[in-house]
Design an enzyme around this catalytic site. Structure first.
Site: not given
Length: 490
Positions: A222, A257
């Protein structure tokens, strides 16, 4: 004596090996596979959060000066929702899934059985150190695995609290937290795991993937990237601006993110957009945002210096149209808008991960798609428009981990959607059932009886057997009849 104690406390390759051996013994004994064990652990995690929310909020404040609302909602409440969903759906997720069979194996039945992978390693990130540590663990528990969690040393207060809470509330023979930095992570990566999940940046992801490759261990990565926001004209600009602010500065002050990294809009609309940002940012954070209690600080001096390097580049510093103030002693940078930043600048060639937001201008909105697709694939991409054709083109043209139209970051809260990257923004996905599937092996099972044993699969082979087997594998009833009758195609 002190040096002996210190020596014993060192977590090295041998220590990592012992941890994995202990967890593997628990897994092989079948402890984690039991539904009741999984349910008990998830309930224990819920209890852990209920009884320790003030301590969790305090740790996040120590690490990031994170506002209580962000900590309580975006970290703790979201984790509770993940736990509750897994508890509600887990028994159904564990059930074998029926699969259709064909004439080739008639008579037969088939199913897909979800089985746990074994012993898994979760390496989490510093920016949402509670959520990103335990959310994957929920999926790993629900799937029946033994787990090592390695929280980020860059958020030390949260890492220390996680280690303490997990040891007190969870089954330590199956779930462990290992604190530390590069040496400890390296020791863990030397071991053979059944899966590794890493949340962070691309540089470390390559190290993780290389270590995993030695053992043929599958990975979930991720990562992040430069998440673009396309802003069309003819929209509710106030709502759009507020939603971008919420996704940028309202999510750990841009240290997320999926945070908007840059905006693309038309030259004609840019000034109006900037004015809207100025108005809403002042309304949210006041005339002196460095004093606002509703903004997280930059995580440490290293990241603070990195952001100033982006901001103070000669070709960039003159492009600031709002903000730019900084407070080095408190590691704070005010929300900053930049207009018409050069494409070859540092700020446009690396993930910002902070409170800086460049605006790129183009002649027409359609040009934004080529601009986005010319770079690496981001973890998320956003578009604000009322134009149906533009929405369709956005979905068709832009490849990203996830897309949101007329909002930012909120797809993260939907457990029915997979959360993960593509290309440089990562591989694999989790959330909801996708978390369960990520930490499960889908085992194919075919059941047959001793009845209906056909001799045509056994030697001696003949042309008639060949024709009939081809027809059976082709699945055509007419073809099977033709083969049985000895007819061939004209």
């Amino acid at each position: 004596m002190a040096s002996e104690v210190e020596k014993k406390a060192v977590f090295d390759i041998d220590s990592a090996k012992e941890v994995v051996q202990e967890l593997r013994a628990s897994f092989v004994a079948g402890k984690t596979k039991d539904y009741e064990w999984r349910r008990t652990q998830l309930k224990a995690m819920l209890k852990m959060m209920d009884e320790n929310e003030p301590q969790i909020v305090a740790a996040l404040r120590d690490d990031l000066s994170k506002p209580e609302l962000e900590s309580s909602i975006y970290e703790i409440a979201m984790l509770k929702n993940s736990c509750k969903l897994a508890l509600k759906k887990m028994k159904h997720w564990m059930m074998p899934e029926k699969a259709k069979t064909s004439l080739a194996t008639f008579p037969s039945s088939a199913e897909i059985v979800s089985e746990p992978l074994g012993v898994v390693l979760v390496i989490s990130a510093w920016n949402y150190p509670f959520l990103l540590s335990l959310d994957p663990v929920i999926g790993a528990i629900a799937a029946g695995n033994a787990i090592v969690l390695k929280p980020s040393e860059i958020s030390p207060a949260t890492a220390s609290l996680l280690a303490k809470l997990v040891a007190n509330y969870m089954d330590s023979s199956c779930i462990k937290v290992v604190e530390g930095a590069v040496p400890e992570t390296t020791a863990l990566l030397e071991q053979k795991w059944d899966k590794i999940m890493y949340t962070g940046n691309g540089r470390i992801a390559r190290i993780v993937m290389a270590a995993a490759a030695k053992h043929l261990t599958p990975v979930v990565l991720e990562l992040g990237g430069k998440c673009p926001v396309i802003v069309d004209s003819g929209i509710n600009l106030q709502v759009a601006t507020r939603r971008i602010i919420a996704g940028k500065w309202g999510c750990n002050n841009g240290q997320a993110c999926i945070s908007p990294d840059y905006i693309i809009t038309t030259k004609d609309y840019a000034v109006e957009l900037v004015d809207s940002f100025k108005c809403e940012l002042e309304l949210f954070y006041g005339k002196n945002p460095l004093e606002s209690k509703d903004l997280s600080r930059v995580v440490n001096s290293s990241h603070f210096a990195r952001l100033l390097k982006l901001l103070d580049e000669d070709k960039v510093s003159s492009k600031i149209v709002y903000g730019g103030e900084r407070d080095k002693s408190n590691l704070k940078i005010a929300p900053t808008i930049l207009l018409d930043v050069p494409q070859d600048s540092l700020i446009m060639n690396e993930e910002i991960f902070g409170p800086l937001l460049p605006i790129i201008t183009i002649d027409k909105v359609e040009d934004s798609f080529d601009l986005i697709t010319s770079g690496t694939k981001p973890l998320a991409a956003y578009m604000f428009t009322n134009n149906k054709k533009l929405k369709e083109k956005f979905v068709e043209k832009v490849s990203a981990g996830g897309l949101v139209i007329n909002d930012t970051t909120v797809h993260l809260a939907e457990p029915t959607l997979p959360f993960g990257g593509v290309g440089d923004s990562g591989m694999g996905a989790y959330h909801g059932k996708f978390s369960f599937d990520t930490f499960s092996h889908k085992k194919a099972v075919l059941y047959r009886s001793f009845a209906g044993d056909a001799p045509l699969r056994y030697p001696p082979y003949t042309n008639g057997k060949l024709r009939l087997l081809k027809a059976l594998l082709g699945g055509s009833i007419l073809g099977i009849i033709r083969a049985l009758m000895g007819w061939s195609k004209a």
